[in-house]
Design a protein around this motif. Sequence first.
Motif, PDB file in Angstrom:
ATOM      1  N   VAL A   1     -34.073  61.338 -24.269  1.00 54.40           N
ATOM      2  CA  VAL A   1     -35.182  62.190 -23.825  1.00 54.40           C
ATOM      3  C   VAL A   1     -34.784  63.663 -23.914  1.00 54.40           C
ATOM      4  O   VAL A   1     -35.574  64.520 -24.335  1.00 54.40           O
ATOM      5  CB  VAL A   1     -35.606  61.823 -22.390  1.00 54.40           C
ATOM      6  CG1 VAL A   1     -36.634  62.824 -21.862  1.00 54.40           C
ATOM      7  CG2 VAL A   1     -36.184  60.414 -22.352  1.00 54.40           C
ATOM      8  N   ALA A   2     -33.546  63.999 -23.516  1.00 50.42           N
ATOM      9  CA  ALA A   2     -33.079  65.387 -23.560  1.00 50.42           C
ATOM     10  C   ALA A   2     -33.161  65.961 -24.968  1.00 50.42           C
ATOM     11  O   ALA A   2     -33.598  67.097 -25.168  1.00 50.42           O
ATOM     12  CB  ALA A   2     -31.647  65.470 -23.039  1.00 50.42           C
ATOM     13  N   HIS A   3     -32.743  65.178 -25.952  1.00 47.39           N
ATOM     14  CA  HIS A   3     -32.743  65.668 -27.329  1.00 47.39           C
ATOM     15  C   HIS A   3     -34.147  65.691 -27.933  1.00 47.39           C
ATOM     16  O   HIS A   3     -34.365  66.326 -28.969  1.00 47.39           O
ATOM     17  CB  HIS A   3     -31.804  64.818 -28.190  1.00 47.39           C
ATOM     18  CG  HIS A   3     -30.362  65.117 -27.933  1.00 47.39           C
ATOM     19  ND1 HIS A   3     -29.680  66.130 -28.576  1.00 47.39           N
ATOM     20  CD2 HIS A   3     -29.470  64.561 -27.074  1.00 47.39           C
ATOM     21  CE1 HIS A   3     -28.427  66.173 -28.139  1.00 47.39           C
ATOM     22  NE2 HIS A   3     -28.275  65.226 -27.227  1.00 47.39           N
ATOM     23  N   ALA A   4     -35.102  65.035 -27.277  1.00 43.25           N
ATOM     24  CA  ALA A   4     -36.482  65.052 -27.752  1.00 43.25           C
ATOM     25  C   ALA A   4     -37.291  66.192 -27.141  1.00 43.25           C
ATOM     26  O   ALA A   4     -38.345  66.557 -27.653  1.00 43.25           O
ATOM     27  CB  ALA A   4     -37.164  63.720 -27.437  1.00 43.25           C
TER      28      ALA A   4
ATOM     29  N   GLY B   1     -38.174  70.118 -25.786  1.00 45.00           N
ATOM     30  CA  GLY B   1     -37.966  71.498 -26.198  1.00 45.00           C
ATOM     31  C   GLY B   1     -37.056  72.227 -25.216  1.00 45.00           C
ATOM     32  O   GLY B   1     -36.914  71.822 -24.052  1.00 45.00           O
ATOM     33  N   LYS B   2     -36.452  73.312 -25.673  1.00 46.13           N
ATOM     34  CA  LYS B   2     -35.515  74.088 -24.865  1.00 46.13           C
ATOM     35  C   LYS B   2     -36.145  74.556 -23.550  1.00 46.13           C
ATOM     36  O   LYS B   2     -35.591  74.351 -22.468  1.00 46.13           O
ATOM     37  CB  LYS B   2     -35.024  75.293 -25.666  1.00 46.13           C
ATOM     38  CG  LYS B   2     -34.188  76.293 -24.874  1.00 46.13           C
ATOM     39  CD  LYS B   2     -33.781  77.449 -25.755  1.00 46.13           C
ATOM     40  CE  LYS B   2     -32.977  78.491 -24.971  1.00 46.13           C
ATOM     41  NZ  LYS B   2     -33.801  79.196 -23.962  1.00 46.13           N
ATOM     42  N   ARG B   3     -37.316  75.179 -23.623  1.00 46.65           N
ATOM     43  CA  ARG B   3     -37.929  75.742 -22.425  1.00 46.65           C
ATOM     44  C   ARG B   3     -38.378  74.648 -21.454  1.00 46.65           C
ATOM     45  O   ARG B   3     -38.253  74.792 -20.244  1.00 46.65           O
ATOM     46  CB  ARG B   3     -39.123  76.612 -22.824  1.00 46.65           C
ATOM     47  CG  ARG B   3     -39.692  77.415 -21.674  1.00 46.65           C
ATOM     48  CD  ARG B   3     -38.699  78.469 -21.197  1.00 46.65           C
ATOM     49  NE  ARG B   3     -39.061  78.991 -19.879  1.00 46.65           N
ATOM     50  CZ  ARG B   3     -38.281  78.911 -18.815  1.00 46.65           C
ATOM     51  NH1 ARG B   3     -37.091  78.353 -18.891  1.00 46.65           N
ATOM     52  NH2 ARG B   3     -38.662  79.414 -17.671  1.00 46.65           N
ATOM     53  N   THR B   4     -38.876  73.560 -21.988  1.00 45.27           N
ATOM     54  CA  THR B   4     -39.305  72.447 -21.142  1.00 45.27           C
ATOM     55  C   THR B   4     -38.126  71.857 -20.379  1.00 45.27           C
ATOM     56  O   THR B   4     -38.221  71.571 -19.177  1.00 45.27           O
ATOM     57  CB  THR B   4     -39.969  71.347 -21.989  1.00 45.27           C
ATOM     58  OG1 THR B   4     -41.066  71.909 -22.694  1.00 45.27           O
ATOM     59  CG2 THR B   4     -40.461  70.206 -21.109  1.00 45.27           C
ATOM     60  N   LEU B   5     -37.007  71.684 -21.051  1.00 46.90           N
ATOM     61  CA  LEU B   5     -35.819  71.123 -20.421  1.00 46.90           C
ATOM     62  C   LEU B   5     -35.304  72.047 -19.326  1.00 46.90           C
ATOM     63  O   LEU B   5     -34.934  71.601 -18.235  1.00 46.90           O
ATOM     64  CB  LEU B   5     -34.731  70.890 -21.478  1.00 46.90           C
ATOM     65  CG  LEU B   5     -33.465  70.165 -21.032  1.00 46.90           C
ATOM     66  CD1 LEU B   5     -33.796  68.789 -20.461  1.00 46.90           C
ATOM     67  CD2 LEU B   5     -32.490  70.032 -22.201  1.00 46.90           C
TER      68      LEU B   5
ATOM     69  N   HIS C   1     -29.325  72.384 -25.075  1.00 49.68           N
ATOM     70  CA  HIS C   1     -28.934  71.040 -25.463  1.00 49.68           C
ATOM     71  C   HIS C   1     -27.415  70.922 -25.613  1.00 49.68           C
ATOM     72  O   HIS C   1     -26.812  69.918 -25.215  1.00 49.68           O
ATOM     73  CB  HIS C   1     -29.629  70.636 -26.770  1.00 49.68           C
ATOM     74  CG  HIS C   1     -31.110  70.520 -26.646  1.00 49.68           C
ATOM     75  ND1 HIS C   1     -31.947  71.591 -26.807  1.00 49.68           N
ATOM     76  CD2 HIS C   1     -31.911  69.455 -26.350  1.00 49.68           C
ATOM     77  CE1 HIS C   1     -33.201  71.194 -26.630  1.00 49.68           C
ATOM     78  NE2 HIS C   1     -33.204  69.904 -26.355  1.00 49.68           N
ATOM     79  N   GLN C   2     -26.782  71.967 -26.160  1.00 49.09           N
ATOM     80  CA  GLN C   2     -25.326  71.953 -26.271  1.00 49.09           C
ATOM     81  C   GLN C   2     -24.679  72.058 -24.896  1.00 49.09           C
ATOM     82  O   GLN C   2     -23.658  71.412 -24.616  1.00 49.09           O
ATOM     83  CB  GLN C   2     -24.844  73.107 -27.147  1.00 49.09           C
ATOM     84  CG  GLN C   2     -23.337  73.078 -27.408  1.00 49.09           C
ATOM     85  CD  GLN C   2     -22.854  74.315 -28.130  1.00 49.09           C
ATOM     86  OE1 GLN C   2     -22.803  75.399 -27.555  1.00 49.09           O
ATOM     87  NE2 GLN C   2     -22.511  74.149 -29.403  1.00 49.09           N
ATOM     88  N   ALA C   3     -25.285  72.864 -24.008  1.00 48.98           N
ATOM     89  CA  ALA C   3     -24.757  73.008 -22.651  1.00 48.98           C
ATOM     90  C   ALA C   3     -24.801  71.677 -21.908  1.00 48.98           C
ATOM     91  O   ALA C   3     -23.846  71.287 -21.226  1.00 48.98           O
ATOM     92  CB  ALA C   3     -25.551  74.072 -21.897  1.00 48.98           C
ATOM     93  N   VAL C   4     -25.922  70.968 -22.036  1.00 46.51           N
ATOM     94  CA  VAL C   4     -26.070  69.663 -21.384  1.00 46.51           C
ATOM     95  C   VAL C   4     -25.031  68.678 -21.907  1.00 46.51           C
ATOM     96  O   VAL C   4     -24.380  67.958 -21.141  1.00 46.51           O
ATOM     97  CB  VAL C   4     -27.503  69.124 -21.600  1.00 46.51           C
ATOM     98  CG1 VAL C   4     -27.586  67.646 -21.246  1.00 46.51           C
ATOM     99  CG2 VAL C   4     -28.498  69.916 -20.771  1.00 46.51           C
ATOM    100  N   ALA C   5     -24.853  68.647 -23.210  1.00 44.43           N
ATOM    101  CA  ALA C   5     -23.907  67.706 -23.812  1.00 44.43           C
ATOM    102  C   ALA C   5     -22.476  68.007 -23.384  1.00 44.43           C
ATOM    103  O   ALA C   5     -21.710  67.102 -23.030  1.00 44.43           O
ATOM    104  CB  ALA C   5     -24.020  67.763 -25.341  1.00 44.43           C
TER     105      ALA C   5
END
Length: 286
Positions: A254-257, A259-263, A185-189
Amino acid sequence: MPVTVDVSSLIELAFALILVGALSGFLAGLFGIGGGAILVPVLYESFRIAGVPLDVRMPLCVGTSLAIIIPTAIRSFRAHHARGAVDMAVIRVWALPIIVGVVGGSVIARYAPERLFKIVFVAVAWSAAARLIFARDHWKFGEDLPKGPLMKAYGLIVGLLSTLMGIGGGLFSNLLMTFYGRPIHQAVATSSALAVLISIPGALGYVYAGWPAAARYPDVMALQLPFALGYVSLIGAVLVMPLSLFTAPLGVRVAHAMGKRTLEAAFGCYLFIVGGRFVISLVSGG
């Protein structure tokens, strides 16, 4: 002799590009990729139908993609930053090396053969897909991002390859940051901020790189791509941008909702699919 185009096909194409704008904006927020990984394959089909010569088609897709990414990247970055998810320390270290890489990629684009853009796209997309789909938590380069010259070298590579692929840099920065133990999530942001740094100078670089193409194909470029500036199609940009701006914040939510593995798995599957399109193109020559 000028190339003729079926008007009904172009109208259908215009509607397709508008819908692609909505999807690219959503993906920009979801994956921090600026939307370029979907824009480039779809623009390629669009320009193929429009009769754009093969040797300029791929760089035209890349340049137009970078131009389209600009407002979407800014909106996506602001949404992620409002949540406090962007690592600004990484941005400060990478800012100058990334811009240098973008300039280098723009110069290469002026002289490189069309196949190079496809090869870079496939190699990077499939490498990232394998990492995201099959990787385990213990697959790491280190416990945290490196300091000094290596970190700056990463920034240079991100800027260079992103410019040759027409993406906002999220493909590489997501991969690097997760390999060094940073949360997805931090990488995406953080990638959303890099997309701003890459897309603006990158689009300007492709305007410069494409002037020789306009001179080589004046009839085709004037008929099929009016209002193009070098390797940037302004009409393509105008059709795609509006809905991409609207849907980018939705992708962030949606990204923040998720899970890590799902994303990670969703991002990997997507990259494998879009890379496959250009494998087919390399084999078939079209």
